[in-house]
Design an enzyme around this catalytic site. Structure first.
Site, PDB file in Angstrom:
ATOM      1  N   LYS A  78     -16.816  -1.279  -0.889  1.00 25.74           N
ATOM      2  CA  LYS A  78     -16.530  -1.864  -2.207  1.00 25.74           C
ATOM      3  C   LYS A  78     -17.712  -1.622  -3.164  1.00 25.74           C
ATOM      4  CE  LYS A  78     -12.834  -3.079  -0.168  1.00 25.74           C
ATOM      5  NZ  LYS A  78     -12.352  -4.278   0.476  1.00 25.74           N
TER       6      LYS A  78
HETATM    7  C1  LIG Z   1     -11.355  -4.911   1.504  1.00 26.25           C
HETATM    8  C2  LIG Z   1     -10.143  -5.661   1.127  1.00 26.25           C
HETATM    9  C3  LIG Z   1      -9.864  -6.954   1.589  1.00 26.25           C
HETATM   10  C4  LIG Z   1     -10.613  -7.607   2.702  1.00 26.25           C
HETATM   11  O1  LIG Z   1     -11.948  -7.691   2.527  1.00 26.25           O
HETATM   12  P1  LIG Z   1     -12.945  -7.779   3.779  1.00 26.25           P
HETATM   13  O2  LIG Z   1     -14.232  -8.136   3.118  1.00 26.25           O
HETATM   14  O3  LIG Z   1     -12.964  -6.431   4.421  1.00 26.25           O
HETATM   15  O4  LIG Z   1     -12.451  -8.844   4.685  1.00 26.25           O
HETATM   16  C5  LIG Z   1      -8.782  -7.624   1.067  1.00 26.25           C
HETATM   17  N1  LIG Z   1      -7.974  -7.060   0.157  1.00 26.25           N
HETATM   18  C6  LIG Z   1      -8.183  -5.809  -0.284  1.00 26.25           C
HETATM   19  C7  LIG Z   1      -7.268  -5.250  -1.316  1.00 26.25           C
HETATM   20  C8  LIG Z   1      -9.264  -5.060   0.190  1.00 26.25           C
HETATM   21  O5  LIG Z   1      -9.451  -3.807  -0.245  1.00 26.25           O
END
Ligand SMILES: *Cc1c(COP(=O)(O)O)cnc(C)c1O
Length: 397
Positions: A195
């Site tokens: 991210k």
């Molecule tokens: C990455 C992601 C999550 C989950 O996040 P984590 O930190 O990996 O638990 C939830 N929703 C979307 C759309 C994501 O891309």
């Protein structure tokens, strides 16, 4: 010796390029090592400081830092009171966590189809899914672009539904000038390394609602409180606490929090670079026969997490897999975001029919996420564009 690329010539990128990666600098490393030398590794002073900083960034009243983005979505569903029999509407073009958070609470995820041009959940499709059991909507700001927020908020208001946003892709994005995180009932962010900003693992929920905030705090840490106003039998014994609801241990460590805080300082530069790359890609791919570019709504000032190209099967004779392999042979390692969630075996077993959301299924067959991250150089961006053009020319019908 380099082996020739599938579409001829030498690979466009001399070194392998992934679709995403983190950027960690000396300030990040210092922030983490300072915590390691401090008395607190968890539950220390870093957390309220980070939460305050995140509130300043998003304009939200409250922020709750948690161990990951999935935990953020889970405690948001707990705070929303999602329980057995409740329905929550979300998009199928997302990571499984956007639906799993509902399932954890005994609720039923209901999938509303996407807009075929923006790839975000279609407000009309949301409205068509509403039943007397619907309690909330979880739109996902897919790739970082804001959903049609006003339309969705209007539907939620009309039907008395909570609006929980999955903003895992959308830190830094604004809708009509308002930062994502300042709108709706609750907004959930992820800080996974792919991210825009990262703490290794991490997540944050923002809200303006004091009652929801208190529920989020309880859910993050075992349902335990030391606040006499929340206790059944307040006591002035210094060791006394009460567990007043069933919560989890979803706390973020102080090391991760310090890293996140340091990363947050770089969000403006991360954001600016991502926008630059997206602008260049958009400009280039608009003129490539065989590539369809994601439509951007004017209300969204987007910090893009993913750059998704759509392959046009009317122009290209190759399958998506052949395109993917041809990119890999150019040293460019793509990904696909996402398999429609209800097509995953767990949800298939629960009886969601194939063909439930035709726009989502069609999009899934045609998309690829290409490299987009802060340290991607201008040269690499041009190499990616060159490779896409080359492959499109090679497979042109
Ligand atoms: C990455 C992601 C999550 C989950 O996040 P984590 O930190 O990996 O638990 C939830 N929703 C979307 C759309 C994501 O891309």
């Amino acid at each position: 010796m380099q082996k020739p690329a599938i579409c001829g010539g030498t690979p466009a990128c001399p070194e392998p390029v992934q679709y995403g990666r983190q950027y960690i600098d000396d300030a990040d490393i210092r922030a983490v090592s300072d915590v390691l030398r401090s008395p607190f590794l968890t539950c220390g002073p870093q957390i309220p400081a980070l939460e305050k900083k995140f509130c300043e960034l998003t304009g939200a009243k409250y922020a709750v830092a948690v161990s990951n983005g999935t935990a953020a979505l889970h405690i948001a569903c707990i705070a929303a009171g999602i329980a057995l029999g409740d329905e929550v509407i979300t998009t199928p073009i997302t990571f499984a966590a956007s639906a799993n958070c509902v399932s954890y609470c005994g609720g039923k995820p209901v999938f509303a189809d996407i807009d075929p041009e923006t790839y975000n959940i279609d407000p009309d499709a949301i409205e068509a899914c509403i039943t007397p059991n619907t309690k909330a909507v979880i739109p996902v700001h897919y790739t970082g672009q804001s959903v049609a927020y006003d339309e969705i908020a209007q539907i939620c208001k009309k039907h008395g539904l909570l609006l929980i946003q999955d903003a895992a892709h959308a830190v830094g994005t604004r809708y009509k000038g308002n930062p994502i995180g300042s709108l709706g009932d609750m907004t959930c962010f992820s800080c996974h390394p792919v991210k825009t900003i990262t703490s290794g693992e991490g997540g944050i929920v923002t809200t303006d609602d004091e009652a929801l905030y208190q529920k989020l705090l309880l859910a993050r840490s075992h349902g335990i409180t030391r606040d006499p106003s929340q206790m059944h039998c307040p006591s002035d014994d210094p060791w006394y606490y009460e567990m007043v609801s069933l919560g989890y241990n979803y706390r973020l460590t102080d090391m991760q929090t310090a890293l996140l805080s340091s990363q947050l300082d770089k969000l403006p530069v991360f954001s600016a670079r991502r926008k630059e790359i997206v602008k260049r890609y958009d400009e280039a791919f608009r003129n490539v026969d065989g590539i369809i570019v994601q439509k951007e709504i004017p209300e969204s000032d987007t910090t893009r997490h993913l750059y998704v190209i759509q392959l046009d099967p009317d122009v290209l004779s190759c399958s998506r897999r052949e395109f993917f392999d041809a990119m890999a042979a150019e040293n460019i390692h793509c990904q696909v975001h996402y398999i429609p969630v209800y097509r995953l075996p767990y949800y298939q077993q629960l009886g969601y029919p194939e063909g439930l959301c035709p726009n989502a299924e069609r999009l899934y067959e045609r998309i690829l996420s290409i490299p987009l991250y802060y340290t991607l150089t201008d040269e690499q961006v041009e190499q990616v564009i060159f490779a896409v053009r080359k492959i499109c020319a090679y497979y042109h019908r």
